[in-house]
Design a protein around this motif. Sequence first.
Motif, PDB file in Angstrom:
ATOM      1  N   ASP A  29       0.815  -1.224   0.000  1.00 16.12           N
ATOM      2  CA  ASP A  29       0.000   0.000   0.000  1.00 16.12           C
ATOM      3  C   ASP A  29       0.845   1.269   0.000  1.00 16.12           C
ATOM      4  O   ASP A  29       0.525   2.250   0.687  1.00 16.12           O
ATOM      5  N   ARG A  30       1.912   1.289  -0.806  1.00 15.18           N
ATOM      6  CA  ARG A  30       2.777   2.459  -0.751  1.00 15.18           C
ATOM      7  C   ARG A  30       3.372   2.801  -2.116  1.00 15.18           C
ATOM      8  O   ARG A  30       3.452   1.969  -3.008  1.00 15.18           O
ATOM      9  N   VAL A  31       3.799   4.068  -2.216  1.00 19.95           N
ATOM     10  CA  VAL A  31       4.549   4.570  -3.355  1.00 19.95           C
ATOM     11  C   VAL A  31       6.004   4.679  -2.936  1.00 19.95           C
ATOM     12  O   VAL A  31       6.315   5.191  -1.856  1.00 19.95           O
ATOM     13  N   MET A  32       6.906   4.209  -3.819  1.00 22.20           N
ATOM     14  CA  MET A  32       8.330   4.218  -3.539  1.00 22.20           C
ATOM     15  C   MET A  32       9.045   5.177  -4.488  1.00 22.20           C
ATOM     16  O   MET A  32       8.551   5.506  -5.572  1.00 22.20           O
ATOM     17  N   CYS A  33      10.236   5.591  -4.094  1.00 28.26           N
ATOM     18  CA  CYS A  33      11.082   6.439  -4.925  1.00 28.26           C
ATOM     19  C   CYS A  33      12.508   5.911  -4.899  1.00 28.26           C
ATOM     20  O   CYS A  33      13.037   5.592  -3.821  1.00 28.26           O
ATOM     21  N   TRP A  34      13.130   5.826  -6.087  1.00 29.87           N
ATOM     22  CA  TRP A  34      14.546   5.462  -6.216  1.00 29.87           C
ATOM     23  C   TRP A  34      15.290   6.652  -6.795  1.00 29.87           C
ATOM     24  O   TRP A  34      14.948   7.137  -7.881  1.00 29.87           O
ATOM     25  N   ASP A  35      16.278   7.155  -6.072  1.00 23.94           N
ATOM     26  CA  ASP A  35      16.998   8.359  -6.489  1.00 23.94           C
ATOM     27  C   ASP A  35      18.303   8.058  -7.209  1.00 23.94           C
ATOM     28  O   ASP A  35      19.120   8.951  -7.429  1.00 23.94           O
ATOM     29  N   GLY A  36      18.497   6.810  -7.596  1.00 23.32           N
ATOM     30  CA  GLY A  36      19.734   6.394  -8.236  1.00 23.32           C
ATOM     31  C   GLY A  36      20.658   5.663  -7.305  1.00 23.32           C
ATOM     32  O   GLY A  36      21.605   5.014  -7.743  1.00 23.32           O
ATOM     33  N   ALA A  37      20.363   5.761  -5.995  1.00 19.84           N
ATOM     34  CA  ALA A  37      21.197   5.090  -5.000  1.00 19.84           C
ATOM     35  C   ALA A  37      20.371   4.327  -3.982  1.00 19.84           C
ATOM     36  O   ALA A  37      20.724   3.214  -3.593  1.00 19.84           O
ATOM     37  N   GLN A  38      19.257   4.904  -3.561  1.00 22.70           N
ATOM     38  CA  GLN A  38      18.455   4.302  -2.495  1.00 22.70           C
ATOM     39  C   GLN A  38      16.977   4.307  -2.851  1.00 22.70           C
ATOM     40  O   GLN A  38      16.502   5.162  -3.606  1.00 22.70           O
ATOM     41  N   ASN A  39      16.268   3.331  -2.274  1.00 21.57           N
ATOM     42  CA  ASN A  39      14.819   3.270  -2.356  1.00 21.57           C
ATOM     43  C   ASN A  39      14.232   3.748  -1.040  1.00 21.57           C
ATOM     44  O   ASN A  39      14.721   3.374   0.032  1.00 21.57           O
ATOM     45  N   ARG A  40      13.163   4.559  -1.124  1.00 19.51           N
ATOM     46  CA  ARG A  40      12.522   5.017   0.107  1.00 19.51           C
ATOM     47  C   ARG A  40      11.018   5.137  -0.133  1.00 19.51           C
ATOM     48  O   ARG A  40      10.576   5.463  -1.242  1.00 19.51           O
ATOM     49  N   PRO A  41      10.226   4.895   0.901  1.00 17.77           N
ATOM     50  CA  PRO A  41       8.784   5.105   0.769  1.00 17.77           C
ATOM     51  C   PRO A  41       8.467   6.597   0.709  1.00 17.77           C
ATOM     52  O   PRO A  41       9.077   7.404   1.410  1.00 17.77           O
ATOM     53  N   VAL A  42       7.511   6.947  -0.141  1.00 16.29           N
ATOM     54  CA  VAL A  42       7.069   8.334  -0.274  1.00 16.29           C
ATOM     55  C   VAL A  42       5.686   8.525   0.345  1.00 16.29           C
ATOM     56  O   VAL A  42       5.417   9.538   0.980  1.00 16.29           O
ATOM     57  N   TRP A  43       4.814   7.547   0.134  1.00 19.76           N
ATOM     58  CA  TRP A  43       3.412   7.665   0.554  1.00 19.76           C
ATOM     59  C   TRP A  43       2.927   6.280   0.942  1.00 19.76           C
ATOM     60  O   TRP A  43       3.287   5.289   0.308  1.00 19.76           O
ATOM     61  N   HIS A  44       2.129   6.222   1.984  1.00 18.28           N
ATOM     62  CA  HIS A  44       1.595   4.942   2.458  1.00 18.28           C
ATOM     63  C   HIS A  44       0.181   5.157   2.959  1.00 18.28           C
ATOM     64  O   HIS A  44      -0.074   6.073   3.754  1.00 18.28           O
ATOM     65  N   GLN A  45      -0.742   4.322   2.481  1.00 20.12           N
ATOM     66  CA  GLN A  45      -2.122   4.400   2.955  1.00 20.12           C
ATOM     67  C   GLN A  45      -2.716   2.994   2.967  1.00 20.12           C
ATOM     68  O   GLN A  45      -2.960   2.400   1.907  1.00 20.12           O
ATOM     69  N   PRO A  46      -2.921   2.421   4.152  1.00 23.82           N
ATOM     70  CA  PRO A  46      -3.449   1.056   4.241  1.00 23.82           C
ATOM     71  C   PRO A  46      -4.757   0.902   3.469  1.00 23.82           C
ATOM     72  O   PRO A  46      -5.629   1.779   3.503  1.00 23.82           O
ATOM     73  N   GLY A  47      -4.859  -0.215   2.765  1.00 23.78           N
ATOM     74  CA  GLY A  47      -6.081  -0.519   2.022  1.00 23.78           C
ATOM     75  C   GLY A  47      -6.177   0.114   0.656  1.00 23.78           C
ATOM     76  O   GLY A  47      -7.150  -0.110  -0.060  1.00 23.78           O
ATOM     77  N   SER A  48      -5.166   0.900   0.271  1.00 23.43           N
ATOM     78  CA  SER A  48      -5.245   1.597  -1.016  1.00 23.43           C
ATOM     79  C   SER A  48      -4.946   0.664  -2.189  1.00 23.43           C
ATOM     80  O   SER A  48      -5.544   0.783  -3.251  1.00 23.43           O
ATOM     81  N   GLY A  49      -3.981  -0.245  -2.029  1.00 24.70           N
ATOM     82  CA  GLY A  49      -3.607  -1.149  -3.115  1.00 24.70           C
ATOM     83  C   GLY A  49      -3.249  -0.408  -4.384  1.00 24.70           C
ATOM     84  O   GLY A  49      -3.867  -0.617  -5.427  1.00 24.70           O
TER      85      GLY A  49
END
Length: 287
Positions: A29-49
């Motif tokens: 239930d989340r959006v991720m971002c990769w900046d060329g070196a690391q992955n990190r969560p940007v947004w999370h909302q349970p049940g969104s899928g």
Amino acid sequence: MQPINPRSFYPEGPLWHQGRLYYVEYSEDRVMCWDGAQNRPVWHQPGSGPCSLVPAAEGGLWVACFSGDRLERIGLDGRSLERVEPSAADQGFGGPNDFASDGEGGFYFTGSGSFDVAAAKTGRVFHRARDGRLRCVARDIHFANGLALSPDGRRLFVNAHLAKELLVFDRQPDHSLGPARRFLFLPDLLPEPSFANGYTGGDGMKIDHAGRFYICQFGAGRILVCGPDGAFLRAIDIPDRDVTNVAFGPDETSLFVTAVSDSWTAPYPGTAYRLDNPMVLPPHGPQ
């Protein structure tokens, strides 16, 4: 082929945007971002899928929330900015799945329907204009999935995943669509592998500037590349069985691919990849 996140969980919907890769993890239930070196969560909302992303003309990104049956606009900092839910007349979106920008600040998106080979054909395509007007423009699709506009903007192509078809619609000036026609039957391009089944079919899809199709064949571990006329050009093999979507990197010289090893068993492990686009010649041509 470079795994940029080898421990992803049902990755989907890659999007290269402002020098970074954004993608979703459906089962987390989340959006991720990769900046060329690391992955990190940007947004999370349970049940969104969440299933896919598209740049928003108003700023930020639109998120197709399949499980939540809605659209959400978020900032690149993860703030929730806007929500679009189906009207009573829509009787639900049927699971927003994938996006295609309309070139005028709006977008098309698929509402898939039930992922069941025996289910009725309830998949639809919706259009949301930049001014917020929302309407259904196509229906009766057997699990509407990836979609893309032709480079000239005159035709919209939609994967009917469970029918194993790529459909084409003529696009009208008001963004409405003409009747659906079969453009491709995917097994005619290349025989399905021995491990394929009724759920093997076209998932995410993109069209490059030359009009070539890159069709993610879920359940077959590959991307099918076809010419503008639908002629088969090549297959790009991916290590994971269920290839979910693809995006172009800068100048279309690279591809970002999301794929799942097992879409049926939690925690639904998968990988996000970067690879050189084999359809693009090196800057100085063949050596």
